[in-house]
Motif scaffolding. Structure first.
Motif, PDB file in Angstrom:
ATOM      1  N   LEU A 225      -0.234   0.289  -7.587  1.00 41.99           N
ATOM      2  CA  LEU A 225       0.786  -0.377  -6.901  1.00 41.99           C
ATOM      3  C   LEU A 225       0.283  -1.278  -5.795  1.00 41.99           C
ATOM      4  N   TRP A 226      -0.907  -1.241  -5.128  1.00 42.13           N
ATOM      5  CA  TRP A 226      -1.543  -2.006  -4.373  1.00 42.13           C
ATOM      6  C   TRP A 226      -1.997  -3.288  -5.270  1.00 42.13           C
ATOM      7  N   GLN A 227      -2.288  -3.251  -6.361  1.00 44.28           N
ATOM      8  CA  GLN A 227      -2.897  -4.159  -7.257  1.00 44.28           C
ATOM      9  C   GLN A 227      -1.456  -5.221  -7.722  1.00 44.28           C
ATOM     10  N   ALA A 228      -0.482  -4.304  -7.790  1.00 41.35           N
ATOM     11  CA  ALA A 228       0.779  -4.891  -8.303  1.00 41.35           C
ATOM     12  C   ALA A 228       1.539  -5.683  -6.992  1.00 41.35           C
ATOM     13  N   GLY A 229       1.175  -5.393  -5.833  1.00 44.69           N
ATOM     14  CA  GLY A 229       1.715  -6.202  -4.777  1.00 44.69           C
ATOM     15  C   GLY A 229       2.344  -5.246  -3.491  1.00 44.69           C
ATOM     16  N   THR A 230       3.239  -4.417  -3.890  1.00 44.28           N
ATOM     17  CA  THR A 230       3.832  -3.889  -2.644  1.00 44.28           C
ATOM     18  C   THR A 230       4.902  -2.538  -3.530  1.00 44.28           C
ATOM     19  N   SER A 231       4.993  -1.671  -2.564  1.00 41.28           N
ATOM     20  CA  SER A 231       5.984  -0.458  -2.713  1.00 41.28           C
ATOM     21  C   SER A 231       6.711  -0.171  -1.718  1.00 41.28           C
TER      22      SER A 231
ATOM     23  N   ARG B 194       3.035   2.397   2.489  1.00 39.21           N
ATOM     24  CA  ARG B 194       3.346   1.502   3.670  1.00 39.21           C
ATOM     25  C   ARG B 194       2.357   1.744   4.795  1.00 39.21           C
ATOM     26  N   GLN B 195       1.611   3.178   4.773  1.00 42.88           N
ATOM     27  CA  GLN B 195       0.806   3.687   5.878  1.00 42.88           C
ATOM     28  C   GLN B 195      -0.637   3.159   5.642  1.00 42.88           C
ATOM     29  N   LEU B 196      -0.695   2.777   4.496  1.00 40.32           N
ATOM     30  CA  LEU B 196      -2.303   2.504   4.200  1.00 40.32           C
ATOM     31  C   LEU B 196      -2.493   0.916   4.420  1.00 40.32           C
ATOM     32  N   GLU B 197      -3.750   0.473   4.719  1.00 39.16           N
ATOM     33  CA  GLU B 197      -4.617  -0.581   4.900  1.00 39.16           C
ATOM     34  C   GLU B 197      -5.296  -0.973   3.687  1.00 39.16           C
ATOM     35  N   ARG B 198      -5.625  -2.246   3.725  1.00 37.45           N
ATOM     36  CA  ARG B 198      -6.597  -2.715   2.555  1.00 37.45           C
ATOM     37  C   ARG B 198      -7.685  -1.851   2.383  1.00 37.45           C
ATOM     38  N   ARG B 199      -8.493  -1.690   3.417  1.00 33.31           N
ATOM     39  CA  ARG B 199      -9.357  -0.854   3.557  1.00 33.31           C
ATOM     40  C   ARG B 199      -9.387   0.487   2.813  1.00 33.31           C
TER      41      ARG B 199
ATOM     42  N   PHE C 268      -7.058   1.307   0.404  1.00 34.33           N
ATOM     43  CA  PHE C 268      -6.885   0.874  -0.897  1.00 34.33           C
ATOM     44  C   PHE C 268      -8.161   0.571  -1.401  1.00 34.33           C
ATOM     45  N   ASP C 269      -9.237  -0.113  -0.950  1.00 31.55           N
ATOM     46  CA  ASP C 269     -10.418  -0.374  -1.314  1.00 31.55           C
ATOM     47  C   ASP C 269     -11.234   0.936  -1.454  1.00 31.55           C
ATOM     48  N   TRP C 270     -11.194   1.658  -0.559  1.00 35.63           N
ATOM     49  CA  TRP C 270     -11.841   2.914  -0.726  1.00 35.63           C
ATOM     50  C   TRP C 270     -11.325   3.877  -1.875  1.00 35.63           C
ATOM     51  N   LEU C 271      -9.969   3.704  -2.182  1.00 39.35           N
ATOM     52  CA  LEU C 271      -9.634   4.605  -3.131  1.00 39.35           C
ATOM     53  C   LEU C 271      -9.814   4.031  -4.550  1.00 39.35           C
ATOM     54  N   ALA C 272      -9.963   2.659  -4.711  1.00 39.39           N
ATOM     55  CA  ALA C 272     -10.353   1.898  -5.871  1.00 39.39           C
ATOM     56  C   ALA C 272     -11.857   2.077  -6.065  1.00 39.39           C
ATOM     57  N   SER C 273     -12.688   2.272  -5.092  1.00 40.04           N
ATOM     58  CA  SER C 273     -14.014   2.334  -5.096  1.00 40.04           C
ATOM     59  C   SER C 273     -14.350   3.786  -5.952  1.00 40.04           C
TER      60      SER C 273
END
Length: 249
Positions: free
Chosen positions: A70-76, A82-87, A89-94
């Motif tokens: 969803l983050w990579q797609a842009g929005t939700s 909506r609570q999460l920040e870029r860092r 999402f970076d943590w989850l993606a890693s």
């Protein structure tokens, strides 16, 4: 070698804090995390902050993967997103989908090769959730060179000894002891207790031993938070470990 395994926190920071305190009370300093860290209507950012701070070896769950997509797609419009920040999402993606811990323990979220599939349990055609037979469990462990295999996803604590001696353990859910699903047929998972759940693993000689721990905590704030987001099923599960059946109108 002795450590704890947690899974399926689902943003329930209160339950996570209780479990981590219980782990610490046993003098256990090593913890692994089997995924689905923050998804749901509760405290996604607060839970992510605590887990990032602790830095546990972790794998990505199916709901973590969906949040990253969803983050990579842009929005939700999802509350957790909506609570999460870029860092966050970076943590989850890693996180990897699977991980070998200390050369001896294989970690995955659901099945070793499918992050969204039941393994030690299955959903019957009539919607019952039942323990899987050993004949269905063992083929999924083919090719895994580890005496201990840890999985999560179902939220149902389960310990299975394979016929070759390997141990497969699902430590249950830290934060969500019940939920409903629609695929492949409508079903309900109910653990039957509101307590947070995790597992302690210990190597005794050549054999792994496992203990499932249920930890009480003050769940009222999480129940109220779920209700405030319109998530009655979550509120039921967190409050009681059961899901109330409501007649459709």
């Amino acid at each position: 070698m002795k450590f704890a395994a947690i899974a399926d926190v689902h943003g329930n920071r209160s339950a996570l804090e209780a479990v981590l305190a219980d782990i610490a009370a046993f003098g256990i300093t090593e913890v692994v995390n089997l995924g689905d860290h923050v998804s749901g209507p509760l405290e996604a950012a607060g839970t992510a902050n605590l887990l990032i701070e602790r830095g546990f070896p972790s794998v990505r769950g199916d709901q973590d993967r969906i949040l990253v997509e969803l983050w990579q797609a842009g929005t939700s419009v999802r509350s957790d997103f909506r609570q999460l920040e870029r860092r966050h999402f970076d943590w989850l993606a890693s996180m990897p989908p699977t991980l070998v811990y200390r050369d001896h323990v294989f970690l995955c979220h659901a099945k070793p090769r499918n992050d969204a599939a039941f393994w030690l349990d299955y959903i019957s055609s009539d919607g019952d959730v039942r323990a899987s037979p050993i004949e269905a469990i063992e083929p999924e462990a083919d090719g895994i060179d580890a005496q201990l295999i840890l999985c999560g996803h179902t939220h149902i604590p389960r310990i299975v000894r394979l016929r070759d001696g390997r141990l497969v353990v699902n430590p249950g859910s830290v934060g969500l002891p019940g939920y409903d699903g629609k695929t492949p047929v409508p079903y309900v998972v109910e653990v039957g207790t509101p307590h947070a759940c995790y597992a302690i693993l210990e190597c005794a000689g050549k054999e792994w031993l496992s203990t499932i721990r249920y930890v009480p905590y003050d769940n009222a704030p999480m129940v109220e938070l779920a209700l405030s987001k319109g998530m009655r099923t979550w509120a039921d599960a967190i409050a009681t470990g059961w899901i109330q059946r409501r007649a459709s109108i």
